[in-house]
Design a protein around this motif. Structure first.
Motif, short mmCIF file in Angstrom:
data_model
loop_
_atom_site.label_atom_id
_atom_site.label_comp_id
_atom_site.label_asym_id
_atom_site.label_seq_id
_atom_site.Cartn_x
_atom_site.Cartn_y
_atom_site.Cartn_z
N ASN A 25 0.59 -1.10 0.06
CA ASN A 25 0.26 0.08 0.32
C ASN A 25 1.12 1.36 0.35
O ASN A 25 0.42 1.94 -0.70
CB ASN A 25 -1.13 0.01 1.30
CG ASN A 25 -2.15 -1.05 1.32
OD1 ASN A 25 -2.45 -1.81 0.22
ND2 ASN A 25 -2.74 -1.15 2.25
N ASN A 160 -5.73 -0.39 1.82
CA ASN A 160 -6.75 -0.26 0.40
C ASN A 160 -8.28 -0.34 0.72
O ASN A 160 -8.75 -0.29 1.60
CB ASN A 160 -5.99 -1.68 -0.07
CG ASN A 160 -6.32 -3.17 0.56
OD1 ASN A 160 -7.45 -2.50 1.23
ND2 ASN A 160 -6.03 -3.71 0.72
N GLU C 201 -6.84 4.90 -2.16
CA GLU C 201 -5.94 4.78 -2.58
C GLU C 201 -5.01 5.36 -3.50
O GLU C 201 -5.18 4.92 -4.96
CB GLU C 201 -6.96 3.28 -2.98
CG GLU C 201 -6.28 2.05 -3.05
CD GLU C 201 -7.33 0.45 -3.94
OE1 GLU C 201 -6.83 0.59 -4.62
OE2 GLU C 201 -6.63 -0.77 -3.10
#
Lengths: 476, 250, 220
Positions: A25, A160, C201
């Protein structure tokens, strides 16, 4: 005192390093942030000129800090903003609490504010029966999961979408697990918009406070900052006292440096300039605006011309994205409000070297941070200085808790090293000894640490000194 | 921009402590490359270390004492001082003046610092060195030390020398900007993080498909090669001076 | 509510520490990105605004009113909030009076306390602007009693009117030309697109809290 803390950072770092999901990540996120930054700062010459401007604005601001703050206070008061001063984070929390109590407030919605993290604001409010709600999406996510932010700009950088989907499903009643980021966003939007509508107080940080005009500038993309500062009837802004700038003209270059460095944008979605509460005739805006100016050790840091440079920081977080240590262990391992390189030079000054001193050793001094710092803070130089303070005799340093690492063994080792490098006979003897006995050095201490993932260095039978002599190179 | 002296007849050579202890051949190769350009090389025998280990570890007093010993050792003339390491050169050129900022020796140290040059930059800009490759075709990659890159800014010079070698294919290293994890005492004070960094570096080197990596700094070489050897990785590491010397002699 | 002595103590420490050891710090150069010609300014503005997912429609004179009518109809926006007694409001009222339209025009006439709940349910809001910035594209908004702050924030669609003649090269230029330091209202702001986030993300997502759509009529 020293031992357990050392173990804590080392253990936290080791744990983070072993977490492959976290590593993935972080690698992905920091790499894309670095690339985005480069897309904005694509002209090295122009970038360098802009960084020089940013650095000078902030450095000059520090030389006239008290006057600027007095001017800011006077202008703000003239604009109808109530100004409060807090020496400590405890005091700052109490000020906000008393504002809340004066309004019978129960719920505060928060825009992103690193100073509020420094104050441990949410925990304080919870202890006093108040509800403090993070509204920045990243902060909202980690607050759900009861975690502190792991990055100054991207608080949930370590998670994530699967992990976030799971947090939503676990913590928000009636929510199913999903990896669909659109659904996750819609869920957050629904919840948060209801909170804005019903909150009693809106809280925000301040990116730049303009002394000349009494303007509080707020940089953001989400619009939650605008919501928090506009919808609730009372707005409380928190600022570290180094956030003041002299004139409005100083704002555009700093703003460009901040968004380019932080997220690789030329400009953020919103740039809010707040000059006061709702005026007569206006139909919206908070009826009261408060500004809390926090010291928390900053006025003390100003006393040292080298260490004060940490106060130039505009909290862009780009040093984190470029640090080979941060990008591998993430923010939580630092166990600090400010992680990464900026945390290494700020936390020990805020909380003392004896408490946070281990952080200054979490750097290979590769200069990646100072190469990109938008206000040119020489972070590695400050780290070296703070390492030195860690070994100084009590009373000889300026940072609280200095000398925490002082020990006879290292002192003797470096003394010995010094003599072996300044007295030619000793240097010769050392090289000879290594050549003969280097191979049988016991695998302990530093050598043991080295050989965990590397072979033992093989010491040369003949030093360069001998070799050059044999080869007829002129000695002098 | 650094100003390079043009075709000097004499230079001093600062070999670095790591070539004294571990890599004398690399140090010697640098001298040979300088001599090859018709320059007389003097090796002051009282030299030792640039002082960076103490400086970076929080012991500036010890670093200053060692720094002054170098300033003294090279005080015979004002000839340029060539250093086969971006890191040691950066220490002596950029950090010495900072280290002595408030010391009576400041100006003497500053004049010394201005005489410091990194080997590959010096070969390229002061001596216009040209090389004819006599070695077999080979694919390799380049690792830049952080201080070569960010302090001495000599990475392009090193690569320019390598590109002169006709049979050498230079593959760019992914994440070249990133530290290999050596950092002097960092590698033993934060061994867990340093290990993660060197592992990533070796992975990137492996991904280039190169049979060897070249670097201008013995510290990085010791770190990266040390890890590769412990994992029985066949990729070899070479100091740029030693590598070039070998190639031009065939 | 803060201790008076906190202020005194902080300032006295600052006075003691700020100036006494101040190293010489040269003044910063003024930052001004190179000026662009009017045509280039407009093109750059459109290009960069669109790059952050704003919809920009270039229209002549009052043609935006008809364009807006069409747009509201195709997107089936039920309600449009606006400010009365502005040139924008006047044209809207005239147009809606002349010919009915399925979208309900809702003037903002009350204080937010009375209007808040209704506002949170309105589909779109329209505002005028003080112009735009080309070099890093954004619109300049100086909310007024007629067009309050939340008109550009709470409704999911924000429609903004920008006059091409009021596009400045850069933020520094706009600060100067508008005499921002002296004349700006209690809240002034730059808006460069719909509300967005990249907190999951680093995926860019729009409409996290404020408008999901930003529609700009660039009036030439």
């Amino acid at each position: 005192m020293d031992k357990p803390k050392k173990a804590t950072f080392a253990r936290a770092a080791a744990r983070a390093l072993a977490d492959t999901q976290l590593r993935d990540n972080l690698r992905f996120a920091t790499q894309s942030l670095r690339q985005k930054r480069l897309a904005v700062f694509d002209d090295p010459e122009a970038t360098e000129a802009l960084r020089e401007i940013g650095s000078r604005i902030k450095a000059r601001g520090l030389t006239r800090l008290p006057r600027l703050l007095e001017q800011l206070e006077a202008r703000c008061q003239k604009n109808g903003i109530m100004v409060h001063w807090a020496e400590t984070t405890e005091e700052a929390n109490r000020i906000v609490l008393s504002i809340m109590e004066a309004h019978g407030a129960r719920k505060v919605v928060k825009g992103k504010s690193m100073v509020s993290e420094e104050m441990h604001f949410n925990a304080f409010m919870k202890d006093h029966g108040k509800e403090a709600l993070e509204t920045d999406l990243g902060e909202f996510i980690i607050q759900l999961n009861n975690e502190p932010p792991s990055h100054i700009i991207v608080p949930a950088i370590h998670k994530n979408r699967k992990q976030i989907g799971k947090i939503f499903a676990d913590k928000i009643p009636g929510t199913d697990y999903t990896e669909d980021t659109d659904i996750l966003l819609a869920t957050a939007r629904r919840i948060l918009r209801e909170h804005y509508r019903t909150a009693d107080i809106g809280l925000s940080g301040v990116n730049f406070a303009v002394a000349e005009t009494g303007t509080l500038c707020l940089v953001e993309n989400e619009g939650n900052g605008r919501m928090c500062t506009t919808v609730p009837p009372v707005h409380v802004a928190l600022m570290g006292l180094e956030k003041v700038v002299e004139t409005l003209d100083e704002v555009p270059p700093l703003y460009r440096l901040l968004c380019g460095s932080a997220t690789g944008q030329r400009i953020t979605t919103y740039f809010n300039m707040i000059k006061g509460p709702r005026q007569k005739g206006e139909k919206d805006g908070p009826k009261e605006v408060h500004l809390v100016i926090l010291d928390n050790g900053r006025s003390r840091m100003l006393a040292d011309p080298q260490l004060r440079q940490v106060l130039q920081c505009i909290r862009c977080g780009t040093c984190l994205n470029h640090c080979p240590v941060y990008t591998r262990i993430g923010g939580h391992a630092y166990n600090s409000t400010y992680p990464g390189p900026i945390g290494e030079i700020l936390m020990p000054q805020l909380e003392g070297l004896d408490t946070k001193g281990e952080l200054v050793f979490a750097s290979s001094l590769c200069n990646a941070c100072s190469e990109v710092c938008p206000v040119k803070i020489p972070i590695p130089e400050l780290i070296r200085r703070m390492r030195n303070e860690s070994y100084l005799k009590r009373g000889k340093g300026v940072i609280p808790g200095h000398g925490f690492k002082r020990n006879a063994v290292e002192r003797v080792v470096w003394k010995g090293w010094r003599y072996s490098q300044t007295i030619p006979m000793l240097n010769w003897a050392m090289l000879k000894t290594l050549a003969i006995a280097g191979r049988i050095l016991p695998n302990v201490g530093p050598l043991k640490a080295w050989t965990r993932v590397r072979t033992k260095p093989v010491f040369a039978k003949e030093s360069l000194k001998q070799l050059t002599r044999q080869e007829g190179i002129r000695h002098e | 921009m650094t100003e390079f002296p043009q075709n000097p007849s004499t230079v001093y050579y600062f070999g670095t402590c790591l070539s004294d202890m571990i890599y004398p051949e690399a140090g010697m190769a640098g001298i040979r490359l300088l001599q090859r350009e018709g320059v007389e090389v003097i090796y002051p025998s009282r030299q030792s270390c640039c002082g960076q280990p103490a400086y970076n570890s929080g012991f500036p007093d010890e670093a200053r004492a060692v720094a002054l010993a170098q300033v003294d050792a090279f005080s015979g003339s004002n000839a340029p001082i060539v250093v086969p390491s971006g890191s040691c050169a950066g220490m002596m050129r950029i950090h010495y003046p900072l280290l002595f900022e408030h010391e009576p020796d400041y100006f003497r140290v500053k004049r010394f610092s201005e005489r410091i040059f990194e080997l590959t930059s010096f070969l390229r800009h002061s001596l216009n060195a040209t090389y004819t490759d006599k070695g077999p075709p080979v694919t390799l990659t380049w690792h830049s030390s952080c201080h070569a890159r960010r302090e001495m800014v000599c990475t392009e010079d090193s690569k320019a020398l390598l590109r002169q070698l006709a049979n050498v294919t230079l593959v760019e290293l992914e994440n070249e900007h990133e530290c290999c994890g050596f950092g002097g005492t960092f590698s033993v004070k934060r061994p867990e993080i340093s290990a993660a960094m060197v592992k990533d570096k070796v992975r990137d080197i492996q991904n280039t498909g190169a049979s060897a990596f070249i670097t201008g700094d013995c510290g990085c070489m010791m770190n990266i090669s040390g890890h590769m050897e412990s994992r029985k990785n066949p990729i070899s590491g070479h100091h740029i001076a030693e590598f070039i010397l070998e190639r031009i002699h065939g | 509510m803060s201790r008076p002595s906190a202020r005194t103590q902080i300032l006295s420490r600052l006075y003691k520490n700020a100036g006494a050891i101040a190293p010489y710090t040269p003044e910063a150069a003024h930052w001004s990105p190179p000026a662009l010609s009017p045509a280039k300014r407009i093109n750059r503005f459109v290009e960069l605004m669109e790059a952050v997912r704003s919809e920009v429609y270039r229209v002549k004179g009052n043609a935006w009113v008809d364009a807006l009518r069409k747009l509201l109809q195709t997107r089936e926006l039920a309600t449009l909030a606006y400010g009365k007694k502005t040139w924008c409001g006047d044209l809207l009222e005239k147009s809606w009076a002349a010919k009915p339209h399925p979208t309900n025009l809702i003037p903002w006439t009350q204080d937010i306390e009375e209007f808040r709940d209704e506002l949170f349910g309105i589909s779109a809001g329209i505002t005028t602007t003080m112009g735009g910035i080309a070099e890093a594209a954004a619109m300049i908004l100086w909310p007024t009693p007629e067009e309050p702050r939340l008109l550009s924030l709470v409704p999911p669609v924000h429609i903004a009117l920008v006059k091409a003649s009021e596009i400045y090269t850069s933020f520094p230029e706009a600060l100067k030309k508008l005499d921002w330091a002296k004349k700006a209202p209690t809240n002034s702001l730059l808006i460069s697109g719909p509300s967005k986030t990249a907190d999951i993300e680093l995926i860019l997502q729009f409409g996290v809290h404020g408008p999901t759509d930003l529609i700009v009529f660039l009036i030439e």
